[in-house]
Design a protein around this motif. Structure first.
Motif, PDB file in Angstrom:
ATOM      1  N   GLY A  93     -41.333  51.466  20.251  1.00  0.00           N
ATOM      2  CA  GLY A  93     -40.583  50.877  21.348  1.00  0.00           C
ATOM      3  C   GLY A  93     -41.177  49.552  21.786  1.00  0.00           C
ATOM      4  O   GLY A  93     -40.447  48.597  22.090  1.00  0.00           O
ATOM      5  N   TYR A  94     -42.493  49.470  21.815  1.00  0.00           N
ATOM      6  CA  TYR A  94     -43.145  48.206  22.190  1.00  0.00           C
ATOM      7  C   TYR A  94     -42.948  47.157  21.099  1.00  0.00           C
ATOM      8  O   TYR A  94     -42.746  45.974  21.391  1.00  0.00           O
ATOM      9  N   GLN A  95     -43.006  47.593  19.839  1.00  0.00           N
ATOM     10  CA  GLN A  95     -42.742  46.666  18.740  1.00  0.00           C
ATOM     11  C   GLN A  95     -41.324  46.108  18.837  1.00  0.00           C
ATOM     12  O   GLN A  95     -41.093  44.925  18.554  1.00  0.00           O
ATOM     13  N   TYR A  96     -40.394  46.954  19.227  1.00  0.00           N
ATOM     14  CA  TYR A  96     -39.007  46.536  19.462  1.00  0.00           C
ATOM     15  C   TYR A  96     -39.001  45.384  20.468  1.00  0.00           C
ATOM     16  O   TYR A  96     -38.343  44.350  20.245  1.00  0.00           O
ATOM     17  N   ASP A  97     -39.737  45.543  21.564  1.00  0.00           N
ATOM     18  CA  ASP A  97     -39.779  44.527  22.606  1.00  0.00           C
ATOM     19  C   ASP A  97     -40.464  43.248  22.121  1.00  0.00           C
ATOM     20  O   ASP A  97     -40.062  42.139  22.495  1.00  0.00           O
ATOM     21  N   VAL A  98     -41.498  43.384  21.288  1.00  0.00           N
ATOM     22  CA  VAL A  98     -42.185  42.213  20.750  1.00  0.00           C
ATOM     23  C   VAL A  98     -41.231  41.381  19.898  1.00  0.00           C
ATOM     24  O   VAL A  98     -41.188  40.144  20.002  1.00  0.00           O
ATOM     25  N   LYS A 105     -37.714  33.617  21.926  1.00  0.00           N
ATOM     26  CA  LYS A 105     -38.722  32.545  21.997  1.00  0.00           C
ATOM     27  C   LYS A 105     -39.531  32.610  23.289  1.00  0.00           C
ATOM     28  O   LYS A 105     -39.869  31.590  23.883  1.00  0.00           O
ATOM     29  N   LYS A 106     -39.865  33.831  23.710  1.00  0.00           N
ATOM     30  CA  LYS A 106     -40.753  34.018  24.855  1.00  0.00           C
ATOM     31  C   LYS A 106     -42.185  34.069  24.347  1.00  0.00           C
ATOM     32  O   LYS A 106     -42.473  34.789  23.390  1.00  0.00           O
ATOM     33  N   SER A 107     -43.066  33.341  24.991  1.00  0.00           N
ATOM     34  CA  SER A 107     -44.444  33.260  24.513  1.00  0.00           C
ATOM     35  C   SER A 107     -45.328  34.386  25.037  1.00  0.00           C
ATOM     36  O   SER A 107     -46.408  34.633  24.493  1.00  0.00           O
ATOM     37  N   ASP A 108     -44.887  35.080  26.103  1.00  0.00           N
ATOM     38  CA  ASP A 108     -45.708  36.145  26.672  1.00  0.00           C
ATOM     39  C   ASP A 108     -45.475  37.462  25.945  1.00  0.00           C
ATOM     40  O   ASP A 108     -44.550  37.591  25.136  1.00  0.00           O
ATOM     41  N   ARG A 266     -44.185  39.790  15.612  1.00  0.00           N
ATOM     42  CA  ARG A 266     -43.907  38.443  16.101  1.00  0.00           C
ATOM     43  C   ARG A 266     -43.321  37.585  14.986  1.00  0.00           C
ATOM     44  O   ARG A 266     -42.346  36.848  15.182  1.00  0.00           O
ATOM     45  N   VAL A 267     -43.901  37.674  13.796  1.00  0.00           N
ATOM     46  CA  VAL A 267     -43.396  36.919  12.648  1.00  0.00           C
ATOM     47  C   VAL A 267     -41.979  37.373  12.292  1.00  0.00           C
ATOM     48  O   VAL A 267     -41.102  36.550  12.004  1.00  0.00           O
ATOM     49  N   CYS A 268     -41.753  38.696  12.345  1.00  0.00           N
ATOM     50  CA  CYS A 268     -40.421  39.229  12.022  1.00  0.00           C
ATOM     51  C   CYS A 268     -39.353  38.658  12.956  1.00  0.00           C
ATOM     52  O   CYS A 268     -38.271  38.268  12.518  1.00  0.00           O
ATOM     53  N   GLY A 269     -39.678  38.600  14.248  1.00  0.00           N
ATOM     54  CA  GLY A 269     -38.733  38.029  15.209  1.00  0.00           C
ATOM     55  C   GLY A 269     -38.498  36.548  14.941  1.00  0.00           C
ATOM     56  O   GLY A 269     -37.360  36.045  15.064  1.00  0.00           O
TER      57      GLY A 269
END
Length: 277
Positions: A93-98, A105-108, A266-269
């Motif tokens: 679930g957290y990976q989903y959010d990442v 393009k959110k940096s946080d 992050r790379v996947c997104g």
């Protein structure tokens, strides 16, 4: 359009944008690592008991009555395995959010306030991962039932190729689901393959392979460092292999596994964001 190295370098830096959230995510991995270590220890105890009983009764392990096995250990393994699955769901679930933050393009880093939502998103992530694994697994199982060694090798190779193909499609499928927050979008194959085509199949595969290679290099370097840490603990804590195993597992989960997960997702997104430009 960003280059391969731009996406990867940005992903490598990303976990350090918020150390507290990075470590908060690491706690989930540390818990999972500790649970896995304890499950492994208990499973080995069950196996050792089964072998001992089989030798005494001159039978095979599969014919040992359940009443003769350490029921307490079996229930502990079953319970902790279920708990591990729940922890996995929160991680997914957290990976989903990442990935979502990366697409937007959110940096946080994402927060942890929406616990129920994280669990639900983890279930969606799990469903898609499972669905894309079914065909390669079935092909492999069929190969195991053939009985012919040469046929098994051939089917195993086919299964491996299907796993690789399914994996590359699955990454974009997960991204597509996350971008639209819709489970059915993970199976919109025309849109998924269209996104890959927009980016370019060569560039897509190149970014994924480069990211995996970077992760492998990090893993080798970390393994080298962790071996020294293990030796150091062994020198300080004599004859406490279980304690050392738990400490190393927690360190691995807290810092390494969480970092690799944040980096990769992050790379996947970023890949998906480039594919829809």
């Amino acid at each position: 359009m960003a280059s391969i190295t731009d996406c990867v370098v940005e992903g490598l830096k990303y976990p350090f944008n918020d150390i507290k959230k990075f470590l908060g995510f690491g706690v989930l991995f540390a818990l999972l690592s500790a649970l896995s270590t304890y499950i492994g220890i208990k499973s080995f105890d069950i196996f050792r008991t089964s072998v001992h009983i089989a030798e005494k009764t001159n039978t095979t392990a599969s014919h040992i009555p359940f009443s003769q096995l350490p029921a307490g250990d079996i229930y502990i393994v079953a319970g902790l395995s279920l708990l591990s699955l729940i922890v996995f769901l929160f991680i997914w679930g957290y990976q989903y959010d990442v990935v979502k933050f990366s697409i937007d393009k959110k940096s946080d880093l994402p927060g942890f306030a929406d616990i129920l939502g994280m669990l639900i998103r983890g279930v969606k992530y799990f469903i898609v991962t499972l669905a894309y694994s079914i065909i390669p697994v079935l092909v492999f199982v069929v190969g195991m039932t053939l009985g012919d060694p040469s046929a098994f090798i051939a089917v195993s190779l086919i299964s491996m190729l299907l796993f690789i193909a399914a994996y590359f499609i699955m990454i974009m499928a997960l991204n597509n689901m996350i971008a639209h927050d819709s489970l059915k979008k993970a199976f919109d194959f025309s849109e998924i393959t269209g996104n890959i085509s927009n980016l370019g199949w060569g560039k897509y595969i190149g970014i994924m392979l480069f990211t995996i290679i970077v992760m492998m290099i990090i893993s080798v370097a970390v393994s080298f460092v962790m071996s020294f840490i293990t030796v150091g603990f062994a020198a300080v804590i004599n004859n406490q292999a279980v304690v050392i195993s738990f400490v190393i597992a927690i360190i691995q989960g807290l810092f390494i596994d969480s970092y690799m997960s944040l980096f990769f997702n992050r790379v996947c997104g970023s890949i998906y964001r480039e594919s829809i430009k």
